[in-house]
Design a protein around this motif. Structure first.
Motif, PDB file in Angstrom:
ATOM      1  N   SER A   1      65.122  74.011 165.485  1.00  0.00           N
ATOM      2  CA  SER A   1      64.171  72.916 165.200  1.00  0.00           C
ATOM      3  C   SER A   1      63.373  73.079 164.238  1.00  0.00           C
ATOM      4  N   LEU A   2      63.038  74.434 163.886  1.00  0.00           N
ATOM      5  CA  LEU A   2      62.355  74.600 162.537  1.00  0.00           C
ATOM      6  C   LEU A   2      63.026  74.322 161.262  1.00  0.00           C
ATOM      7  N   ILE A   3      64.208  74.687 161.030  1.00  0.00           N
ATOM      8  CA  ILE A   3      64.943  74.466 159.962  1.00  0.00           C
ATOM      9  C   ILE A   3      65.437  72.833 159.631  1.00  0.00           C
ATOM     10  N   THR A   4      65.405  72.330 160.783  1.00  0.00           N
ATOM     11  CA  THR A   4      65.678  70.940 160.960  1.00  0.00           C
ATOM     12  C   THR A   4      64.428  69.925 160.448  1.00  0.00           C
ATOM     13  N   LYS A   5      63.524  70.565 160.709  1.00  0.00           N
ATOM     14  CA  LYS A   5      61.983  69.947 160.134  1.00  0.00           C
ATOM     15  C   LYS A   5      61.974  70.244 158.665  1.00  0.00           C
ATOM     16  N   LEU A   6      62.397  71.551 158.459  1.00  0.00           N
ATOM     17  CA  LEU A   6      62.289  71.604 156.889  1.00  0.00           C
ATOM     18  C   LEU A   6      63.534  71.032 156.191  1.00  0.00           C
ATOM     19  N   GLY A   7      64.300  70.470 156.812  1.00  0.00           N
ATOM     20  CA  GLY A   7      65.531  69.793 155.999  1.00  0.00           C
ATOM     21  C   GLY A   7      66.496  70.945 155.463  1.00  0.00           C
ATOM     22  N   ILE A   8      66.613  71.915 156.171  1.00  0.00           N
ATOM     23  CA  ILE A   8      67.709  72.774 155.716  1.00  0.00           C
ATOM     24  C   ILE A   8      68.914  72.860 156.380  1.00  0.00           C
ATOM     25  N   PRO A   9      69.966  72.680 155.849  1.00  0.00           N
ATOM     26  CA  PRO A   9      71.146  72.270 156.486  1.00  0.00           C
ATOM     27  C   PRO A   9      71.588  73.719 157.130  1.00  0.00           C
ATOM     28  N   GLU A  10      72.023  73.464 158.693  1.00  0.00           N
ATOM     29  CA  GLU A  10      72.356  74.670 159.297  1.00  0.00           C
ATOM     30  C   GLU A  10      73.313  75.636 158.767  1.00  0.00           C
ATOM     31  N   LYS A  11      74.277  75.079 158.237  1.00  0.00           N
ATOM     32  CA  LYS A  11      75.357  75.923 157.567  1.00  0.00           C
ATOM     33  C   LYS A  11      74.856  76.882 156.346  1.00  0.00           C
ATOM     34  N   ASP A  12      73.626  76.632 155.823  1.00  0.00           N
ATOM     35  CA  ASP A  12      73.112  77.178 154.746  1.00  0.00           C
ATOM     36  C   ASP A  12      72.495  78.380 155.037  1.00  0.00           C
ATOM     37  N   VAL A  13      72.054  78.666 156.454  1.00  0.00           N
ATOM     38  CA  VAL A  13      71.427  79.756 156.983  1.00  0.00           C
ATOM     39  C   VAL A  13      72.422  80.794 157.506  1.00  0.00           C
ATOM     40  N   THR A  14      72.522  81.919 156.868  1.00  0.00           N
ATOM     41  CA  THR A  14      73.464  82.674 157.451  1.00  0.00           C
ATOM     42  C   THR A  14      72.911  84.075 158.077  1.00  0.00           C
ATOM     43  N   LEU A  15      71.572  84.280 157.860  1.00  0.00           N
ATOM     44  CA  LEU A  15      70.851  85.291 158.718  1.00  0.00           C
ATOM     45  C   LEU A  15      69.336  84.857 158.805  1.00  0.00           C
ATOM     46  N   VAL A  16      68.990  84.930 159.979  1.00  0.00           N
ATOM     47  CA  VAL A  16      67.565  84.622 160.400  1.00  0.00           C
ATOM     48  C   VAL A  16      66.999  85.913 160.756  1.00  0.00           C
ATOM     49  N   PHE A  17      65.807  86.303 160.271  1.00  0.00           N
ATOM     50  CA  PHE A  17      64.995  87.536 160.996  1.00  0.00           C
ATOM     51  C   PHE A  17      63.528  86.950 161.544  1.00  0.00           C
ATOM     52  N   ILE A  18      63.177  87.302 162.602  1.00  0.00           N
ATOM     53  CA  ILE A  18      61.887  87.065 163.046  1.00  0.00           C
ATOM     54  C   ILE A  18      61.050  88.659 163.348  1.00  0.00           C
ATOM     55  N   ASN A  19      60.099  88.883 162.429  1.00  0.00           N
ATOM     56  CA  ASN A  19      59.331  89.885 162.458  1.00  0.00           C
ATOM     57  C   ASN A  19      60.237  91.150 162.282  1.00  0.00           C
ATOM     58  N   ALA A  20      61.169  91.049 161.156  1.00  0.00           N
ATOM     59  CA  ALA A  20      62.143  91.987 160.857  1.00  0.00           C
ATOM     60  C   ALA A  20      63.012  92.507 161.655  1.00  0.00           C
ATOM     61  N   LEU A  21      63.452  91.567 162.703  1.00  0.00           N
ATOM     62  CA  LEU A  21      64.650  91.867 163.838  1.00  0.00           C
ATOM     63  C   LEU A  21      65.613  90.348 163.511  1.00  0.00           C
ATOM     64  N   ARG A  22      66.888  90.772 163.317  1.00  0.00           N
ATOM     65  CA  ARG A  22      67.995  89.736 163.241  1.00  0.00           C
ATOM     66  C   ARG A  22      67.756  89.005 164.434  1.00  0.00           C
ATOM     67  N   SER A  23      67.893  87.583 164.206  1.00  0.00           N
ATOM     68  CA  SER A  23      67.547  87.030 165.370  1.00  0.00           C
ATOM     69  C   SER A  23      68.615  85.620 165.071  1.00  0.00           C
TER      70      SER A  23
END
Lengths: 278, 75
Positions: B32-54
């Motif tokens: 929901s965050l990246i949708t708000k930011l206008g980032i296409p899902e396919k452009d995000v290959t790695l997400v990390f929250i507090n230095a942990l892959r999520s």
């Protein structure tokens, strides 16, 4: 150790002042080359034998308090495979040669063109059109002829990778683009050796160490080429990633990597450095 | 208190001005965050929250540091 070789090293060594105080026996680069030629032994082995005799090769005098004689001997007798001699690869070659990795096996089928000049340390105006492995040979001869540099002027494939990795302790992924990185990670796992990988796009980069069977960046990044197509790769970002990779090669060869199972993400615009657990 | 967003390489252009302290809603996920930011899902290959892959489905809480990383392979 061969007695004639031992006597030769001790005869060629001379007392010199040591950066950390006092004097000790040192062996100059010319003497290393001369002994290597006379005894038909690679210069890196002459240097390792010298260190065993408590003789410091002049080349490594200024590293002695950061790289112990024991670790230096390990480096001199190790064999590292490196795929790619472009931006990351050129900077890595330079650092691994100066660190004293004894044998480097490298591959790249590319030739230098003008668009490489922004970052690739092996590219020069006079060397445009030259094969990247040829340029590597010339550079290695200029900075460290004691190291054995093996070159394959070809683009490796999933079929040729296994043989390329044979006998190597660690492999360095200095590829450009994402298409081959997954194949290299698989080949390293099949060969049971650690992979040091790194990549960048613009001012952003990452470096990781993938132990055999572990998840790595190649599993996450896909195989289509990435942001570098748009953003390019400026020299400071390339050299930072290469330095981090070279230091992890050192850490693996002499003990433990710090980035196994992790990925160090860097950005030189925001000066972000974050280690992410994969 | 909001979250801190770090977006890298080609995603840097999506970073909002208040990316250092970005407000989130209850139940906010990375998706929901990246949708708000206008980032296409396919452009995000790695997400990390507090230095942990999520993952895209991971929930975000106030005070989290969220990293968004696109495909990067240059050498």
């Amino acid at each position: 150790m061969d007695d004639a070789l031992k006597d030769g090293i001790l005869a060629a060594a001379h007392p010199g002042s040591l950066p950390w105080g006092g004097t000790g026996l040192v062996l100059d680069v010319e003497q290393v080359a001369d002994l290597a030629a006379r005894h038909d032994v690679p210069g890196c082995e002459i240097e390792a034998l010298a260190l065993e005799l408590d003789v410091t090769p002049t080349r490594y005098l200024r590293n002695r308090q950061s790289v112990s004689p024991k670790d230096q001997i390990l480096l001199l007798r190790s064999r590292v495979a490196q795929v790619g001699l472009g931006g990351l690869g050129g900077a890595l070659l330079e650092q691994l040669l100066r660190l004293g990795v004894g044998t480097l096996r490298t591959a790249d089928g590319d030739i230098f063109e003008a668009s490489n000049l922004n970052r690739q340390s092996l590219s020069t105006l006079s060397g445009l059109g030259r094969g990247k492995t040829r340029a590597a040979k010339l550079r290695a001869a200029e900075i460290n002829p004691s190291a054995t540099l093996e070159t394959r002027p070809e683009f490796l494939t999933p079929e040729t990778l296994p043989k390329f990795l044979e006998g190597c302790t660690v492999v360095v992924d200095a590829l450009g683009g994402l298409t081959m990185r997954g194949h290299l990670q698989k080949a390293a796992a099949a060969a049971s050796i650690p992979l040091v990988t790194g990549a960048l796009a613009g001012w952003t980069g990452y470096v990781a160490v993938v132990m055999p069977g572990q998840i790595g960046p190649a599993d996450l990044m896909g195989t289509d080429n990435g942001g570098e197509e748009l953003l390019g790769c400026p020299a400071p970002a390339v050299n930072l990633a290469a330095s981090l990779m070279a230091s992890e090669v050192f850490n693996i060869l002499t003990g433990q990597p710090t980035l196994a199972g992790k990925m160090l993400v860097t950005d030189l615009r925001s000066h972000t450095f974050e280690t992410v657990s994969l | 208190m909001g979250i801190e967003i770090k977006s890298f390489a080609t995603l840097a252009k999506y970073l909002p001005e208040n990316g250092q302290d970005y407000p989130i809603e209850p139940g906010e996920t990375v998706r929901s965050l990246i949708t708000k930011l206008g980032i296409p899902e396919k452009d995000v290959t790695l997400v990390f929250i507090n230095a942990l892959r999520s993952s895209l489905d991971s929930e975000i809480a106030d005070g989290d540091r969220v990293g968004l990383f696109p495909p990067v392979g240059g050498g």
